[in-house]
Design a protein around this motif. Structure first.
Motif, mmCIF file in Angstrom:
data_model
loop_
_atom_site.group_PDB
_atom_site.id
_atom_site.type_symbol
_atom_site.label_atom_id
_atom_site.label_comp_id
_atom_site.label_asym_id
_atom_site.label_seq_id
_atom_site.Cartn_x
_atom_site.Cartn_y
_atom_site.Cartn_z
ATOM 1 N N GLU A 278 54.781 -7.725 69.117
ATOM 2 C CA GLU A 278 53.592 -8.577 68.990
ATOM 3 C C GLU A 278 53.981 -9.821 68.195
ATOM 4 O OE1 GLU A 278 50.558 -8.354 70.345
ATOM 5 O OE2 GLU A 278 51.330 -6.617 71.434
ATOM 6 N N LYS B 79 51.546 0.686 70.995
ATOM 7 C CA LYS B 79 50.364 -0.159 70.841
ATOM 8 C C LYS B 79 49.400 0.439 69.808
ATOM 9 C CE LYS B 79 51.710 -3.218 73.738
ATOM 10 N NZ LYS B 79 52.258 -4.500 73.193
ATOM 11 N N VAL C 173 50.717 -0.650 66.608
ATOM 12 C CA VAL C 173 50.389 -2.065 66.437
ATOM 13 C C VAL C 173 48.960 -2.223 65.934
ATOM 14 C CG1 VAL C 173 49.929 -4.217 67.689
ATOM 15 C CG2 VAL C 173 52.062 -2.973 68.090
ATOM 16 N N ARG D 269 43.575 -10.749 68.378
ATOM 17 C CA ARG D 269 44.671 -9.950 68.952
ATOM 18 C C ARG D 269 44.246 -8.485 69.105
ATOM 19 N NH1 ARG D 269 50.150 -11.040 69.624
ATOM 20 N NH2 ARG D 269 49.312 -13.175 69.728
ATOM 21 N N LEU E 131 44.272 -6.683 72.798
ATOM 22 C CA LEU E 131 45.013 -5.447 73.061
ATOM 23 C C LEU E 131 44.086 -4.341 73.552
ATOM 24 C CD1 LEU E 131 47.518 -5.324 70.060
ATOM 25 C CD2 LEU E 131 48.081 -5.626 72.471
#
Length: 347
Positions: A32, A73, A76, A101, A105
């Motif tokens: 990212e 993810k 993240v 963000r 996502l």
């Protein structure tokens, strides 16, 4: 992970800039790519990109998004969740970029527990200069739905204070947000999130005051919450509640000078010089003082304080919506009073 623990430990010590830098480095390693510094133009682009992505989704499709199952993810999202908190605490211009963000996502890879906080925070952004209150309320509702879907009790207090402390107040009668904020206090305390439990408490008390709750009952409740703040070592909310309590006592006739906020442990000007370390704190004390000055017919003083309020309010988005609304109301009332009294067009 080790980095997750490191970032939390760094942030817990109040070193938000270091925690933010470490999180950004980890996110870059996870694919990212986020710049270490963001410009106003970059932020604007990210917000517009997110708005465009959301505009292609129906309300039903958002409510029925798949669950995120990509392990990388999910990791993240945990770091982005931490970054939202620390950029908020630090008053960083990075806050909207990180929130966007998280939303992006969630749209591309599915939703998870952290998505609830992401959509709630996005709703706050829409309540800011953009002024899209109706749309913000929709994303607030989505955040609550995601929280319930994943039974994310550990995130409940922060999601509830975002939705009912910022978003719903612009869409519904303000008294309606009091029970959910009370729930936020309870569930936050039960799950160890004392910071946002006390954030719910401070927001609840401010809304109760602004919406006309009977003052003696309000003072008892504010003192109870202030005691909890001391016990939980959540001093960042304590000063705001002390100011609110003193303002209520002044209105009850419990002060020799009803427009002065002389607190038991500190004087008003001592607070301003020594203890108020954020624009939010300054906004609270100036707001309460302006309200008292208008109510007790000190219109010239109220006008001077209103000018300070305007300058401070422009520097922070970390304020309770109802406080900003009432500042606008009392500014208008003060202008009317002075225009009648002095007949000058500047008001």
């Amino acid at each position: 992970s080790v980095y997750h623990t490191l970032v939390l430990a760094t942030g817990a010590q109040g070193h938000f800039s270091d925690a933010i830098r470490t999180s950004l480095s980890v996110l870059n390693e996870l694919g990212e790519n986020l710049p270490m510094n963001v410009s106003q133009e970059y932020t604007k682009t990210e917000v517009q990109k997110t708005m465009k992505l959301l505009s292609t989704r129906t309300e039903d499709s958002l409510l029925n998004m798949k669950a995120m199952n990509d392990a990388e993810k999910l990791e993240v999202m945990k770091f982005l969740h931490i970054l939202v908190l620390y950029t908020h605490f630090a008053g960083s211009s990075y806050f909207p970029v990180i929130v966007c963000r998280m939303v992006q996502l969630s749209l591309f890879h599915g939703v998870c527990k952290e998505s609830a906080f992401g959509f709630a925070s996005y709703g706050i952004i829409l309540c800011g200069p953009v002024g899209m209150f109706k749309l913000a309320n929709c994303y607030g509702t989505l955040a609550l739905d995601i929280m319930k879907r994943f039974q994310a009790k550990e995130y409940a207090a922060k999601v509830l204070v975002c939705v009912y402390g910022f978003i719903r107040q612009a869409a519904e009668p303000i008294q309606s947000v009091l029970p959910p904020l009370e729930n936020g206090i309870e569930v936050g305390m039960a799950n160890g999130d004392t910071h946002f439990a006390m954030s719910c408490a401070m927001t609840h008390d401010s809304v109760a005051f602004a919406s006309g709750k009977e003052l003696s009952s309000l003072v008892a409740e504010v003192k109870m919450h202030s005691k909890q703040m001391v016990e939980c070592k959540q001093n960042s909310w304590l000063l705001a509640n002390k100011i609110l309590c003193q303002a209520a006592l002044n209105l009850m006739g419990r002060s020799a000078d009803p427009i002065k906020l002389d607190l038991e442990e500190m004087t008003e000007h001592g607070c301003l010089k020594a203890d108020l370390d954020s624009a939010r704190d300054l906004l609270f004390i100036c707001s309460r003082r302006m309200w008292l000055e208008y109510i007790f017919s000190e219109y010239e003083l109220a006008w001077q304080t209103a000018e300070s309020n305007k300058q401070i309010g422009e520097t922070t988005m970390r304020s309770i919506f109802v406080v900003l609304c009432h500042n606008c109301l009392f500014l208008c009332l003060t202008a009317l009073a002075l225009a009648r009294k002095e007949g000058e067009i500047k008001y």
